[in-house]
Design a protein around this motif. Structure first.
Motif, PDB file in Angstrom:
ATOM      1  N   ALA A  31       3.367  42.679  32.109  1.00 47.11           N
ATOM      2  CA  ALA A  31       3.785  44.071  32.255  1.00 47.11           C
ATOM      3  C   ALA A  31       4.566  44.236  33.557  1.00 47.11           C
ATOM      4  O   ALA A  31       4.347  43.522  34.526  1.00 47.11           O
ATOM      5  CB  ALA A  31       2.571  44.991  32.241  1.00 47.11           C
ATOM      6  N   ASN A  42       5.101  52.908  23.139  1.00 40.34           N
ATOM      7  CA  ASN A  42       3.676  53.105  23.327  1.00 40.34           C
ATOM      8  C   ASN A  42       2.971  53.040  21.972  1.00 40.34           C
ATOM      9  O   ASN A  42       2.928  54.032  21.240  1.00 40.34           O
ATOM     10  CB  ASN A  42       3.441  54.459  24.006  1.00 40.34           C
ATOM     11  CG  ASN A  42       2.003  54.761  24.260  1.00 40.34           C
ATOM     12  OD1 ASN A  42       1.126  53.967  23.948  1.00 40.34           O
ATOM     13  ND2 ASN A  42       1.746  55.920  24.834  1.00 40.34           N
ATOM     14  N   ASP A  56      -1.814  44.186  31.601  1.00 41.05           N
ATOM     15  CA  ASP A  56      -1.255  44.343  30.257  1.00 41.05           C
ATOM     16  C   ASP A  56      -0.105  43.362  30.064  1.00 41.05           C
ATOM     17  O   ASP A  56       0.377  42.741  31.010  1.00 41.05           O
ATOM     18  CB  ASP A  56      -0.743  45.767  30.042  1.00 41.05           C
ATOM     19  CG  ASP A  56      -1.853  46.797  29.986  1.00 41.05           C
ATOM     20  OD1 ASP A  56      -3.001  46.437  29.670  1.00 41.05           O
ATOM     21  OD2 ASP A  56      -1.563  47.974  30.277  1.00 41.05           O
ATOM     22  N   THR A  77      -2.492  54.469  31.426  1.00 41.25           N
ATOM     23  CA  THR A  77      -1.287  53.984  32.087  1.00 41.25           C
ATOM     24  C   THR A  77      -1.179  52.469  31.897  1.00 41.25           C
ATOM     25  O   THR A  77      -2.176  51.779  31.665  1.00 41.25           O
ATOM     26  CB  THR A  77      -1.300  54.320  33.598  1.00 41.25           C
ATOM     27  OG1 THR A  77      -2.468  53.733  34.166  1.00 41.25           O
ATOM     28  CG2 THR A  77      -1.307  55.815  33.834  1.00 41.25           C
ATOM     29  N   VAL A  78       0.039  51.982  32.022  1.00 37.45           N
ATOM     30  CA  VAL A  78       0.270  50.548  31.914  1.00 37.45           C
ATOM     31  C   VAL A  78      -0.356  49.872  33.126  1.00 37.45           C
ATOM     32  O   VAL A  78      -0.120  50.258  34.263  1.00 37.45           O
ATOM     33  CB  VAL A  78       1.784  50.232  31.834  1.00 37.45           C
ATOM     34  CG1 VAL A  78       2.013  48.734  31.818  1.00 37.45           C
ATOM     35  CG2 VAL A  78       2.385  50.890  30.597  1.00 37.45           C
ATOM     36  N   ASP A  83      -2.473  45.166  25.077  1.00 38.21           N
ATOM     37  CA  ASP A  83      -3.531  44.797  26.015  1.00 38.21           C
ATOM     38  C   ASP A  83      -3.553  43.289  26.234  1.00 38.21           C
ATOM     39  O   ASP A  83      -3.706  42.823  27.357  1.00 38.21           O
ATOM     40  CB  ASP A  83      -4.899  45.250  25.514  1.00 38.21           C
ATOM     41  CG  ASP A  83      -5.039  46.774  25.467  1.00 38.21           C
ATOM     42  OD1 ASP A  83      -4.171  47.479  26.027  1.00 38.21           O
ATOM     43  OD2 ASP A  83      -6.020  47.241  24.868  1.00 38.21           O
ATOM     44  N   PHE A 121       3.719  42.779  27.765  1.00 39.37           N
ATOM     45  CA  PHE A 121       4.784  43.368  26.964  1.00 39.37           C
ATOM     46  C   PHE A 121       5.163  42.366  25.883  1.00 39.37           C
ATOM     47  O   PHE A 121       5.407  41.193  26.170  1.00 39.37           O
ATOM     48  CB  PHE A 121       6.020  43.668  27.806  1.00 39.37           C
ATOM     49  CG  PHE A 121       5.883  44.820  28.760  1.00 39.37           C
ATOM     50  CD1 PHE A 121       4.871  45.764  28.650  1.00 39.37           C
ATOM     51  CD2 PHE A 121       6.790  44.974  29.790  1.00 39.37           C
ATOM     52  CE1 PHE A 121       4.764  46.828  29.533  1.00 39.37           C
ATOM     53  CE2 PHE A 121       6.698  46.027  30.676  1.00 39.37           C
ATOM     54  CZ  PHE A 121       5.689  46.952  30.552  1.00 39.37           C
ATOM     55  N   VAL A 177       3.909  47.732  24.537  1.00 35.29           N
ATOM     56  CA  VAL A 177       2.829  47.514  25.494  1.00 35.29           C
ATOM     57  C   VAL A 177       1.593  47.101  24.712  1.00 35.29           C
ATOM     58  O   VAL A 177       1.151  47.815  23.814  1.00 35.29           O
ATOM     59  CB  VAL A 177       2.530  48.793  26.307  1.00 35.29           C
ATOM     60  CG1 VAL A 177       1.402  48.536  27.298  1.00 35.29           C
ATOM     61  CG2 VAL A 177       3.785  49.282  27.028  1.00 35.29           C
TER      62      VAL A 177
END
Length: 149
Positions: free
Chosen positions: A22, A50, A66, A61-62, A83, A68, A81
């Protein structure tokens, strides 16, 4: 396969470009609510979507932990995004239960793969954005950066 909260999701491998850590997301003021903003990936400005918003999961929030997931649709390259990435799940097409067999209105879910410890929802990235959301995103990307992909 990737995780969001306790859920497991998947995309067809052909749609996935790569997974990266992230990074800071720059907000796009005119983007639809499903779009958190944009990031620069090797000189290309890409929208960050999202999935929590689309899947009605609790917003957050990111976090630097996290990841991508960068994926391609017929129209654009997008950043999702997630987890955590859970790797590649190889299953024969016969193992996939089509979304229409479960409920005809699942929209963004292409199908489901049952595993011993639960289900994996296969996401249909081609219908992730509604036509109105896609137009709003195009407008926000073009206004913010006339050289966006």
């Amino acid at each position: 396969m990737f995780g969001l909260d306790a859920g497991r999701y998947a995309l067809p491998l052909a749609a996935v470009d790569r997974i990266v850590r992230a990074a800071h997301v720059t907000p796009l003021p005119l983007a639809p609510p499903v779009v958190l903003g944009a990031i620069d990936v090797e000189g290309h400005v890409l929208p960050v979507s999202n999935l929590r918003h689309k899947f009605r999961l609790p917003e957050r929030t990111v976090d630097p932990a996290d990841q991508f997931l960068i994926a391609r649709t017929a129209q654009r390259t997008v950043v999702l995004v997630i987890d955590a990435a859970h790797g590649v799940l190889e299953r024969p097409a016969a193992d996939v239960i089509g979304a229409a067999h479960i409920a005809p209105t699942l929209g963004q879910i292409r199908g489901v793969i049952p595993l011993e410890d639960g289900l994996v929802l296969i996401h249909d990235l081609e219908v992730f954005l509604s036509p109105d959301e896609a137009r709003a995103l195009d407008g926000a990307m073009n206004q913010d950066n006339p050289h966006a992909d």
